[in-house]
Design a protein around this motif. Structure first.
Motif, PDB file in Angstrom:
ATOM      1  N   HIS A 219       0.798  -1.223   0.000  1.00 13.23           N
ATOM      2  CA  HIS A 219       0.000   0.000   0.000  1.00 13.23           C
ATOM      3  C   HIS A 219       0.830   1.273   0.000  1.00 13.23           C
ATOM      4  O   HIS A 219       0.323   2.351   0.310  1.00 13.23           O
ATOM      5  CB  HIS A 219      -0.969  -0.011   1.198  1.00 13.23           C
ATOM      6  CG  HIS A 219      -1.915  -1.164   1.153  1.00 13.23           C
ATOM      7  ND1 HIS A 219      -2.988  -1.211   0.296  1.00 13.23           N
ATOM      8  CD2 HIS A 219      -1.917  -2.344   1.825  1.00 13.23           C
ATOM      9  CE1 HIS A 219      -3.622  -2.361   0.462  1.00 13.23           C
ATOM     10  NE2 HIS A 219      -2.992  -3.069   1.381  1.00 13.23           N
TER      11      HIS A 219
ATOM     12  N   MET B 149      -5.003   6.946   4.862  1.00 12.15           N
ATOM     13  CA  MET B 149      -5.599   6.251   3.706  1.00 12.15           C
ATOM     14  C   MET B 149      -5.103   4.803   3.612  1.00 12.15           C
ATOM     15  O   MET B 149      -5.899   3.895   3.329  1.00 12.15           O
ATOM     16  CB  MET B 149      -5.264   7.005   2.408  1.00 12.15           C
ATOM     17  CG  MET B 149      -5.917   8.376   2.323  1.00 12.15           C
ATOM     18  SD  MET B 149      -7.706   8.321   2.373  1.00 12.15           S
ATOM     19  CE  MET B 149      -8.058   7.597   0.809  1.00 12.15           C
ATOM     20  N   ALA B 150      -3.803   4.587   3.844  1.00 10.05           N
ATOM     21  CA  ALA B 150      -3.257   3.232   3.777  1.00 10.05           C
ATOM     22  C   ALA B 150      -3.867   2.353   4.865  1.00 10.05           C
ATOM     23  O   ALA B 150      -4.281   1.217   4.610  1.00 10.05           O
ATOM     24  CB  ALA B 150      -1.736   3.270   3.913  1.00 10.05           C
TER      25      ALA B 150
ATOM     26  N   PHE C 154      -6.731   2.875   6.452  1.00 10.44           N
ATOM     27  CA  PHE C 154      -8.152   2.719   6.137  1.00 10.44           C
ATOM     28  C   PHE C 154      -8.343   1.609   5.100  1.00 10.44           C
ATOM     29  O   PHE C 154      -9.234   0.762   5.240  1.00 10.44           O
ATOM     30  CB  PHE C 154      -8.729   4.045   5.618  1.00 10.44           C
ATOM     31  CG  PHE C 154     -10.156   3.957   5.188  1.00 10.44           C
ATOM     32  CD1 PHE C 154     -11.173   3.901   6.126  1.00 10.44           C
ATOM     33  CD2 PHE C 154     -10.496   3.907   3.843  1.00 10.44           C
ATOM     34  CE1 PHE C 154     -12.500   3.809   5.736  1.00 10.44           C
ATOM     35  CE2 PHE C 154     -11.812   3.813   3.436  1.00 10.44           C
ATOM     36  CZ  PHE C 154     -12.822   3.770   4.388  1.00 10.44           C
ATOM     37  N   THR C 155      -7.502   1.606   4.078  1.00  8.05           N
ATOM     38  CA  THR C 155      -7.590   0.583   3.029  1.00  8.05           C
ATOM     39  C   THR C 155      -7.367  -0.809   3.597  1.00  8.05           C
ATOM     40  O   THR C 155      -8.121  -1.739   3.291  1.00  8.05           O
ATOM     41  CB  THR C 155      -6.546   0.873   1.920  1.00  8.05           C
ATOM     42  OG1 THR C 155      -6.733   2.193   1.431  1.00  8.05           O
ATOM     43  CG2 THR C 155      -6.663  -0.108   0.781  1.00  8.05           C
ATOM     44  N   VAL C 156      -6.358  -0.967   4.419  1.00  9.41           N
ATOM     45  CA  VAL C 156      -6.061  -2.269   5.015  1.00  9.41           C
ATOM     46  C   VAL C 156      -7.206  -2.715   5.920  1.00  9.41           C
ATOM     47  O   VAL C 156      -7.609  -3.885   5.893  1.00  9.41           O
ATOM     48  CB  VAL C 156      -4.714  -2.210   5.786  1.00  9.41           C
ATOM     49  CG1 VAL C 156      -4.499  -3.451   6.626  1.00  9.41           C
ATOM     50  CG2 VAL C 156      -3.565  -2.043   4.812  1.00  9.41           C
ATOM     51  N   ASN C 157      -7.746  -1.791   6.716  1.00 12.81           N
ATOM     52  CA  ASN C 157      -8.871  -2.133   7.593  1.00 12.81           C
ATOM     53  C   ASN C 157     -10.108  -2.511   6.782  1.00 12.81           C
ATOM     54  O   ASN C 157     -10.833  -3.448   7.135  1.00 12.81           O
ATOM     55  CB  ASN C 157      -9.198  -0.968   8.536  1.00 12.81           C
ATOM     56  CG  ASN C 157      -8.184  -0.821   9.652  1.00 12.81           C
ATOM     57  OD1 ASN C 157      -7.466  -1.765   9.967  1.00 12.81           O
ATOM     58  ND2 ASN C 157      -8.117   0.354  10.240  1.00 12.81           N
ATOM     59  N   LEU C 158     -10.369  -1.785   5.696  1.00 19.73           N
ATOM     60  CA  LEU C 158     -11.506  -2.076   4.831  1.00 19.73           C
ATOM     61  C   LEU C 158     -11.358  -3.468   4.211  1.00 19.73           C
ATOM     62  O   LEU C 158     -12.334  -4.234   4.159  1.00 19.73           O
ATOM     63  CB  LEU C 158     -11.631  -0.996   3.748  1.00 19.73           C
ATOM     64  CG  LEU C 158     -12.928  -0.959   2.960  1.00 19.73           C
ATOM     65  CD1 LEU C 158     -14.110  -0.713   3.887  1.00 19.73           C
ATOM     66  CD2 LEU C 158     -12.873   0.117   1.895  1.00 19.73           C
ATOM     67  N   LYS C 159     -10.160  -3.796   3.743  1.00 15.14           N
ATOM     68  CA  LYS C 159      -9.910  -5.130   3.194  1.00 15.14           C
ATOM     69  C   LYS C 159     -10.182  -6.211   4.241  1.00 15.14           C
ATOM     70  O   LYS C 159     -10.769  -7.248   3.925  1.00 15.14           O
ATOM     71  CB  LYS C 159      -8.453  -5.247   2.717  1.00 15.14           C
ATOM     72  CG  LYS C 159      -8.184  -4.590   1.374  1.00 15.14           C
ATOM     73  CD  LYS C 159      -6.720  -4.586   1.007  1.00 15.14           C
ATOM     74  CE  LYS C 159      -6.078  -5.927   1.006  1.00 15.14           C
ATOM     75  NZ  LYS C 159      -4.650  -5.881   0.606  1.00 15.14           N
TER      76      LYS C 159
END
Length: 151
Positions: free
Chosen positions: A117, A136-137, A139-144
């Motif tokens: 990421h 953002m990084a 958030f992206t990992v948590n969303l995944k």
């Protein structure tokens, strides 16, 4: 590295407690001991043990130990500073042992952030840009993770 050192077992000299000296692989004891380095200057002092060079010249184990033409043969052991002694005690505690078992999970997540990421290099300058990139990084990992747990 701080607490265990980085010497290989087969290269290690053995310490003779009675004499307070190190003994080489061939069984030759050091002839004198000296302390090197200054106290309290940020570097650890060393105990240096000197061996009889005449014995080393005739030794059967001189291959890889004695260098031809050397004027002396010595073995140095670093004396741990108070900080290192405290760190060693902390590493023996139950709290440290428990937490170190969990560390691999955190390191795996950090690796994912950095390598997948783009959290290893800042994409913009300034603290605000870096904070935004981090948010953002993460958030992206948590969303995944949420999507994986839902599916």
């Amino acid at each position: 590295s701080v607490t265990q050192g980085n010497r290989k077992k087969e290269d290690e000299f053995e310490f003779n407690k009675d004499a307070g000296m190190y003994v080489c692989k061939a069984g030759h004891m050091a002839i004198r001991k000296a302390r090197q380095g200054k106290k309290g200057v940020g570097k650890n002092q060393k105990n240096t043990y000197y061996f009889d060079i005449e014995r080393c010249k005739r030794c059967s184990f001189k291959e890889g130990c004695y260098k031809e033409g050397a004027k002396s043969k010595s073995y140095s052991v670093s004396i741990k500073s108070n900080e290192h002694v405290e760190q060693e005690k902390f590493q023996e505690s139950e709290y440290f042992k428990e937490k170190s078992k969990e560390r691999y999970k955190i390191e795996a997540k950090n690796s994912e952030l950095k390598h997948r990421h783009g959290y290893d290099v800042a994409s913009s300058s300034g603290l605000i840009g870096m904070e935004l990139q981090g948010a953002m990084a993460i958030f992206t990992v948590n969303l995944k993770r949420i999507l994986k747990l839902m599916g």
